[in-house]
Design an enzyme around this catalytic site. Structure first.
Site, PDB file in Angstrom:
ATOM      1  N   GLY A  62       0.835  -1.201   0.000  1.00 47.36           N
ATOM      2  CA  GLY A  62       0.000   0.000   0.000  1.00 47.36           C
ATOM      3  C   GLY A  62       0.864   1.243   0.000  1.00 47.36           C
ATOM      4  N   CYS A  89       5.324  -6.271   1.224  1.00 48.69           N
ATOM      5  CA  CYS A  89       5.706  -4.875   1.053  1.00 48.69           C
ATOM      6  C   CYS A  89       5.316  -4.045   2.278  1.00 48.69           C
ATOM      7  CB  CYS A  89       5.111  -4.349  -0.260  1.00 48.69           C
ATOM      8  SG  CYS A  89       5.880  -2.830  -0.800  1.00 48.69           S
ATOM      9  N   TYR A  90       4.272  -3.203   2.192  1.00 44.02           N
ATOM     10  CA  TYR A  90       3.848  -2.450   3.382  1.00 44.02           C
ATOM     11  C   TYR A  90       3.532  -3.425   4.522  1.00 44.02           C
ATOM     12  CZ  TYR A  90       1.152   0.501   6.502  1.00 44.02           C
ATOM     13  OH  TYR A  90       0.700   1.164   7.612  1.00 44.02           O
ATOM     14  N   HIS A 179       6.976  -8.434  -4.378  1.00 40.11           N
ATOM     15  CA  HIS A 179       5.575  -8.779  -4.673  1.00 40.11           C
ATOM     16  C   HIS A 179       5.491 -10.146  -5.357  1.00 40.11           C
ATOM     17  CE1 HIS A 179       3.540  -4.978  -3.642  1.00 40.11           C
ATOM     18  NE2 HIS A 179       4.764  -4.483  -3.825  1.00 40.11           N
ATOM     19  N   GLU A 181       2.853 -11.713  -6.019  1.00 40.42           N
ATOM     20  CA  GLU A 181       1.596 -11.846  -6.765  1.00 40.42           C
ATOM     21  C   GLU A 181       1.711 -11.414  -8.219  1.00 40.42           C
ATOM     22  OE1 GLU A 181       2.398  -9.714  -4.480  1.00 40.42           O
ATOM     23  OE2 GLU A 181       1.240  -7.869  -4.449  1.00 40.42           O
ATOM     24  N   ASP A 237     -21.931 -11.726 -18.361  1.00 35.73           N
ATOM     25  CA  ASP A 237     -22.348 -11.564 -16.962  1.00 35.73           C
ATOM     26  C   ASP A 237     -23.868 -11.615 -16.787  1.00 35.73           C
ATOM     27  OD1 ASP A 237     -19.668 -11.157 -16.749  1.00 35.73           O
ATOM     28  OD2 ASP A 237     -19.794  -8.991 -16.488  1.00 35.73           O
ATOM     29  N   SER A 239     -26.027 -12.787 -18.787  1.00 38.64           N
ATOM     30  CA  SER A 239     -26.557 -14.085 -19.221  1.00 38.64           C
ATOM     31  C   SER A 239     -26.403 -15.118 -18.110  1.00 38.64           C
ATOM     32  CB  SER A 239     -25.812 -14.583 -20.467  1.00 38.64           C
ATOM     33  OG  SER A 239     -25.937 -13.654 -21.506  1.00 38.64           O
ATOM     34  N   LYS A 379     -13.959 -12.436 -13.585  1.00 34.17           N
ATOM     35  CA  LYS A 379     -14.531 -12.634 -14.915  1.00 34.17           C
ATOM     36  C   LYS A 379     -14.296 -14.059 -15.462  1.00 34.17           C
ATOM     37  CE  LYS A 379     -16.321 -10.591 -18.649  1.00 34.17           C
ATOM     38  NZ  LYS A 379     -17.492  -9.710 -18.639  1.00 34.17           N
TER      39      LYS A 379
END
Ligand code: XMP
Length: 523
Positions: A62, A89-90, A179, A181, A237, A239, A379
């Site tokens: 952050g 990190c933070y 990081h 990720e 979405d 649908s 998604k």
């Protein structure tokens, strides 16, 4: 605590969001391991009283700094709960601070981008992570730990930063400056996997089949015998939402399809027929073409177009919704990232580039209560869910299509004539991509129309017609994009096909810009 932010019934990993741009990616990586996780901001985290099903906690990165007087923090008691904790990190700096270490803003120690990490001590967190005691990681920090807390040991260093990874093995508390990720960290996924599976020891509990049954059973319990309406656009979405609600309550669902006249050629009709015939949904069609065309007449400004379309859609939908008596719920396709984005922990807003809107994004002020069955999903998970609901591949694999439709692909004034020209060109382009097996390699492709007429010659006759832009991009999430590399022969073929097949166009150009600096849509 709102159940929307924290679901009580599942074993999970919690990610406390301290405002990093890439917090969502931590959640993605954990879901890829088929483990359920939730991102929670600090305010909501502090409201949690029962930690029984929390199997691990990740503190994200952050923009804050623990070198200031006040900074976002969690109570030390959280570290006494016997729950494994990983700070990124933070998050690392916060752990170091809480346990009495020292952190300093240091221009010499700051690192942005790639760094080489050297192993200093063995840790379960880094099992199979290093190659010959080093690996490449991605950094983004200005503050650095300069004194490690007493109860911790140093696991790894870079040339600029000595305490880049620390652990308190007894308490299962870990902190890393890089990081894991982001894909730029070479084996970052292994670190997340080690933490989640080997340290937190949570069992795989996230599978689309289980999710589907849970969502349908939750819908049944919630809706009971009440009635639901849903705006069906034919995108993935809405649908999937319609099919889920239909599975849960069948006859009490009414779908509304608004024809704005701004969809691709035949798309409205095909969507209607598919859902009517294949899925036997109860659909009301509303033809609003004329109203949309009238309101958009002579409008040139892209933001104005977007606002007009968004507001009109809501107005029409509200009017129609009122005609259904005793409707209690409105179902819509809000996704997990939409929710995360709208509750940033820092409250900071990124600068507005375009006012995005979506036919799913109906106003909350409507008297109806909202049902958002996709609000815990990403998604690609929605696509998997759609597949398990037997959603037709024509919708499942459809490229993204913006809420304002063709209006933002006709640069400048919109006329019915231009819409027809564009629909024809777009149909030829998309069909040719499908026929040449290119469609599924491309993230998004479309044709657009420029407001420029240029001179051409066809059969010895001078022409003075519009320019068609073709756009095809590869992307992961629409945030960044690169042009798709067609071969020249294909580009010549498609240019010929469009010019021969569509009167009104005498020039075809291929947009080669990436995003940034361009955007995917033209307006
Ligand atoms: P841009 O043009 O911002 O587009 O690079 C990124 C992605 O978002 C889609 N897009 C929209 N989607 N409502 C939507 O639902 C909108 O108003 C909207 N505007 C752009 C665009 O098609 C691309 O996939």
């Amino acid at each position: 605590m709102s159940t929307k932010n924290f679901s009580k019934q599942k074993k999970k990993i919690i990610i406390i969001d301290f405002g990093s741009q890439v917090t969502k990616l931590i959640a993605r990586r954990i879901r890829e391991l088929k483990i359920y996780c939730e991102i929670i901001n600090l305010k909501n985290f502090k409201k949690i009283t029962n930690f029984k099903d929390v199997k691990g906690i990740i503190l994200s990165g952050g923009p804050s700094t623990v070198t200031k007087k006040t900074y976002p923090s969690i109570s030390k008691s959280i570290f006494e709960k016997n729950i494994p904790i990983l700070g990124i990190c933070y998050g690392l700096q916060l752990i170091a601070k809480v346990f009495g270490g020292r952190i300093k803003k240091s221009p010499k120690k700051r690192e942005f981008g790639e760094a080489i990490l050297f192993e200093k001590s063995k840790s379960l967190l880094f099992k199979n992570f290093f190659n010959k005691k080093k690996t490449s990681v991605w950094m983004s920090h200005q503050d650095a730990v300069i004194k490690i807390p007493k109860s911790f040991e140093n696991l790894a260093s870079t040339n600029s930063s000595r305490y880049t990874a620390i652990q308190n093995k007894n308490k299962n508390i870990y902190g890393i400056q890089f990081h894991p990720e982001v894909t730029h960290t070479k084996n970052g996924f292994i670190v997340i996997k080690n933490f989640v599976l080997n340290i937190c020891k949570i069992k795989k509990n996230w599978m689309i089949g289980i999710e589907k049954n849970r969502i349908i059973s939750d819908l049944k319990k919630k809706i009971k015998n009440d009635r639901v309406i849903c705006a069906l656009s034919g995108g993935v979405d809405s649908s999937v939402v319609a099919l889920l609600v239909n599975k849960a309550i069948k006859k009490n669902l009414k779908c509304i399809m608004v024809d704005t006249g701004l969809l691709r050629k035949n798309e409205f009709k095909q969507t209607y027929e598919l859902f009517k015939n294949k899925y036997k949904l109860n659909i009301k069609l509303i033809n609003s073409k004329k109203i949309f065309y009238n309101k958009l007449k002579n409008v040139v400004d892209p933001e104005k177009k977007r606002k007009i379309i968004g507001n009109l859609f809501i107005k029409i939908f509200e009017k129609e919704a009122k005609k259904f008596k005793n409707v209690k719920y409105l179902a819509q396709g809000t996704l997990y990232p939409d929710i995360i984005e709208s509750r940033s922990s820092t409250g900071s807003k990124s600068s507005k580039i375009k006012s995005h809107h979506n036919v799913g994004g109906l106003p909350k002020k409507m008297r109806l209560k909202l049902i958002e069955p996709l609000n815990e999903l990403f998604k690609d998970e929605v696509r998997k869910l759609g597949k398990s609901l037997d959603l037709d591949p024509s919708i499942l694999k459809k490229h993204p299509f913006p809420g304002p439709g063709l209006a933002i692909r006709i640069v400048g004034k919109i006329t019915e004539e231009k819409i027809k020209i564009l629909q024809n060109a777009d149909e030829i382009f998309i069909n040719s991509l499908i026929q040449n097996n290119l469609y599924n390699n491309i993230w998004q492709a479309y044709a657009a129309l420029l407001p420029v007429k240029t001179v051409g010659v066809m059969g010895d006759t001078r022409t003075f017609e519009y320019t068609c832009v073709l756009r095809a991009v590869t992307s992961e999430d629409g945030m960044t994009a690169a042009k798709y590399n067609f071969n020249n022969e294909y580009l010549s073929q498609i240019s010929n096909k469009i010019i021969n097949g569509v009167s009104g166009i005498n020039r075809v150009v291929y947009d080669i810009t990436s995003k940034p600096p361009s955007t995917i849509e033209l307006e």
